[in-house]
Design a protein around this motif. Structure first.
Motif, short mmCIF file in Angstrom:
data_model
loop_
_atom_site.label_atom_id
_atom_site.label_comp_id
_atom_site.label_asym_id
_atom_site.label_seq_id
_atom_site.Cartn_x
_atom_site.Cartn_y
_atom_site.Cartn_z
N ASN A 88 0.81 -1.21 0.00
CA ASN A 88 0.00 0.00 0.00
C ASN A 88 0.85 1.27 0.00
O ASN A 88 0.45 2.30 -0.55
CB ASN A 88 -0.94 0.01 1.20
CG ASN A 88 -2.08 -0.98 1.06
OD1 ASN A 88 -2.40 -1.40 -0.05
ND2 ASN A 88 -2.67 -1.37 2.17
N SER A 89 2.01 1.21 0.62
CA SER A 89 2.86 2.40 0.68
C SER A 89 3.75 2.55 -0.54
O SER A 89 4.12 3.67 -0.90
CB SER A 89 3.72 2.36 1.94
OG SER A 89 4.65 1.29 1.89
N GLN A 90 4.10 1.44 -1.19
CA GLN A 90 5.07 1.51 -2.28
C GLN A 90 4.47 1.39 -3.68
O GLN A 90 5.02 1.91 -4.63
CB GLN A 90 6.11 0.39 -2.10
CG GLN A 90 6.99 0.54 -0.87
CD GLN A 90 7.81 1.82 -0.93
OE1 GLN A 90 7.61 2.74 -0.16
NE2 GLN A 90 8.74 1.87 -1.87
N GLU A 91 3.34 0.70 -3.80
CA GLU A 91 2.77 0.52 -5.13
C GLU A 91 1.93 1.73 -5.52
O GLU A 91 1.33 2.40 -4.67
CB GLU A 91 1.90 -0.75 -5.19
CG GLU A 91 1.48 -1.11 -6.60
CD GLU A 91 0.65 -2.39 -6.68
OE1 GLU A 91 0.28 -2.77 -7.80
OE2 GLU A 91 0.38 -3.00 -5.63
N SER A 92 1.87 1.99 -6.81
CA SER A 92 1.13 3.14 -7.33
C SER A 92 -0.34 3.12 -6.91
O SER A 92 -0.94 2.06 -6.70
CB SER A 92 1.21 3.14 -8.87
OG SER A 92 0.25 4.00 -9.43
N ALA A 93 -0.92 4.30 -6.85
CA ALA A 93 -2.33 4.44 -6.52
C ALA A 93 -3.24 3.84 -7.60
O ALA A 93 -4.45 3.73 -7.39
CB ALA A 93 -2.68 5.92 -6.34
N VAL A 94 -2.68 3.42 -8.70
CA VAL A 94 -3.47 2.86 -9.79
C VAL A 94 -4.00 1.46 -9.45
O VAL A 94 -4.91 0.97 -10.11
CB VAL A 94 -2.64 2.82 -11.10
CG1 VAL A 94 -1.66 1.66 -11.11
CG2 VAL A 94 -3.55 2.79 -12.34
N ARG A 95 -3.45 0.82 -8.42
CA ARG A 95 -3.90 -0.53 -8.07
C ARG A 95 -5.40 -0.50 -7.78
O ARG A 95 -5.93 0.46 -7.24
CB ARG A 95 -3.12 -1.07 -6.87
CG ARG A 95 -3.32 -0.30 -5.59
CD ARG A 95 -2.31 -0.67 -4.52
NE ARG A 95 -2.61 -0.02 -3.24
CZ ARG A 95 -2.33 1.25 -2.98
NH1 ARG A 95 -1.72 2.00 -3.88
NH2 ARG A 95 -2.64 1.77 -1.80
N SER A 96 -6.09 -1.60 -8.10
CA SER A 96 -7.54 -1.58 -7.94
C SER A 96 -8.09 -2.82 -7.24
O SER A 96 -8.74 -2.71 -6.20
CB SER A 96 -8.23 -1.41 -9.30
OG SER A 96 -7.87 -2.47 -10.18
N TYR A 97 -7.86 -3.99 -7.77
CA TYR A 97 -8.47 -5.20 -7.18
C TYR A 97 -8.16 -5.33 -5.69
O TYR A 97 -9.02 -5.70 -4.90
CB TYR A 97 -7.96 -6.46 -7.91
CG TYR A 97 -8.55 -6.67 -9.27
CD1 TYR A 97 -9.83 -7.19 -9.42
CD2 TYR A 97 -7.82 -6.38 -10.42
CE1 TYR A 97 -10.39 -7.40 -10.68
CE2 TYR A 97 -8.36 -6.58 -11.68
CZ TYR A 97 -9.64 -7.09 -11.81
OH TYR A 97 -10.18 -7.29 -13.06
#
Length: 436
Positions: A26-35
């Motif tokens: 949650n802290s490192q991956e882009s805000a584009v994640r969805s599922y």
């Protein structure tokens, strides 16, 4: 609390809390994640139709990575083929050089898939995702016809690279483009204007009127079952009318079978029982059999007008994916495999109809086809509430449709019947909970 100890030979060890996998992501991956936002679970292992989290809890998979693992996770036959190939030092990445793995896939695809269906296609290995296959198909149609417009339909989803995104109807995806998305004629899909309006005949009227402003297109691109668009199913008559219109206009018919194909809609190709033979077919998702990236554009031989290298991609030579694909095709040599799909589809449809009668009368109806099916709700939020209820009961599913009003059910084609029953019981209990 889990504790990790930092190594320090000159000072006492200091206890440092381990960062959880989920918080790190949650802290490192882009805000584009969805599922992952709606399913805050860290998955560690998978076997068949079960996914296991960090604590070993099992989740029955009714999503199959959006249809990219139609044969389940780590299918033993497919996995053995992959492991044997890797341990024998088989070549993994080769651009479009000739390899034994590629030849074996092409042989099986021709002999087991195409020939029994009396289909003749050349196979183009595109970049590794479905949107690459769509880009190639549309580009080739424009090259062949020397025309620019392409007809796409309401609620279509064809990918998010710019050419494919122009064909996609989803507003939230389109607005992220940042540029104009043009050269697309948007027409209403089958049933979009209600059962009394034949939208194929409407399209013919528009194209036959020299003052309508509708120019003859390079191609019509269509999903026989619109997955992300809400499990809308094209009727055979409608699709045949669109195919005739395309032919009359000198345009090509492209079927995007990326999600509906590879058995998801009942047969290997979703159009097999619909009385049409597309000029171009897009395949991806489960074509590799194992979830490895792979995509194809199938081309009628007389339309293969590419110049060498005119459309390419570094990862079109994913030989490990070819090996998995060859192993998956073995299942289609057995008539029992399709019979198994049909049996599971009947089980699902029966339960969904019973759920609508017993718990959701007037609130939902069954939509989709075969193992590409679900429930469309009058109140969009209902689909998400039932999805969450299923998740609490250990079943992974998703929603789709323009307002996420459809609960989508997509188990593996070979899901064990006891797990299918268990997953459907969770759906029934969640629907009953919602209705109370």
């Amino acid at each position: 609390m889990n504790i990790a100890f930092a190594e320090d030979h000159e000072s006492p060890s200091v206890a440092v809390p381990l960062e959880s996998s989920l918080s790190l992501i949650n802290s490192q991956e882009s805000a584009v994640r969805s599922y992952c936002r709606g399913t805050p679970i860290v998955f560690e292992k998978a076997n068949g139709s079960c996914l296991f989290d960090e604590s070993g809890n099992c989740y029955i998979d009714f999503l199959c990575a959006a249809g990219s693992v139609n044969y389940g996770h780590n299918d033993p036959h497919i996995k053995k083929s992959l492991v044997d190939y890797m341990t024998s030092n088989g070549v993994l990445q080769t651009l479009d050089f000739a390899t034994g793995a590629k030849a074996e896939f092409l042989r099986k695809f021709r002999d087991i898939i195409l020939a029994p269906r009396q289909l003749q296609y050349r196979v183009q290995f595109t970049g590794p995702t479905g949107t690459n296959a769509v880009e190639a198909a549309v580009k080739l149609a424009r090259k062949h016809t020397a025309r620019r417009p392409v007809v796409a339909f309401t609620n279509a989803y064809h990918g998010v690279s710019l050419g494919a995104l122009a064909l996609t109807g989803n507003q939230s995806k389109r607005k992220a483009a940042g540029v104009s998305l043009g050269d697309v004629i948007r027409l209403p899909y089958d049933g979009y204007l209600g059962a009394s309006v034949d939208t194929a005949e409407l399209a013919r009227t528009l194209f036959n009127d020299p003052s309508s402003g509708f120019d003859a297109p390079a191609a019509f691109i269509v999903e026989t079952v619109q997955g992300e668009g809400g499990l809308n199913v094209a009727s055979a008559g409608w699709l045949q009318s669109i195919a005739r219109l395309a032919k009359d206009l000198g345009a090509l018919l492209i079927v995007d079978d990326i999600q509906a194909g590879c058995g998801r809609a009942g047969r290997f190709f979703s159009f097999e029982e619909l009385g049409v033979t597309p000029d171009l077919v897009c395949l991806s998702k489960s074509i590799s059999g194992s979830g490895l990236p792979m995509a194809l554009t199938l081309i009628r031989p007389h339309l293969d007008v590419w110049e060498p290298g005119e459309h390419n991609g570094t990862f079109r030579g994913n030989n490990l994916a070819f090996v998995g694909a060859s192993a998956a095709i073995d299942y289609w040599a057995q008539g029992e495999f399709e019979l198994g799909i049909a049996k599971r589809a009947t089980m699902i449809e029966t339960v969904l109809r019973e759920v609508c009668i017993q718990h959701l009368e007037g609130r939902a109806r069954v939509v989709g086809k075969s193992l590409f099916t679900g429930l469309r709700f009058e109140v969009p939020q209902a689909a998400e509430r039932i999805r969450l209820g299923m998740l609490r009961r250990g079943v992974l599913a998703e929603t789709c449709g323009p307002r996420d009003e459809v609960l989508k059910i997509m188990p593996a084609l070979n899901i064990p019947e006891n797990l299918l029953v268990q997953g459907l019981e969770a759906l029934t209990a969640s629907a009953a909970e919602f209705a109370d």
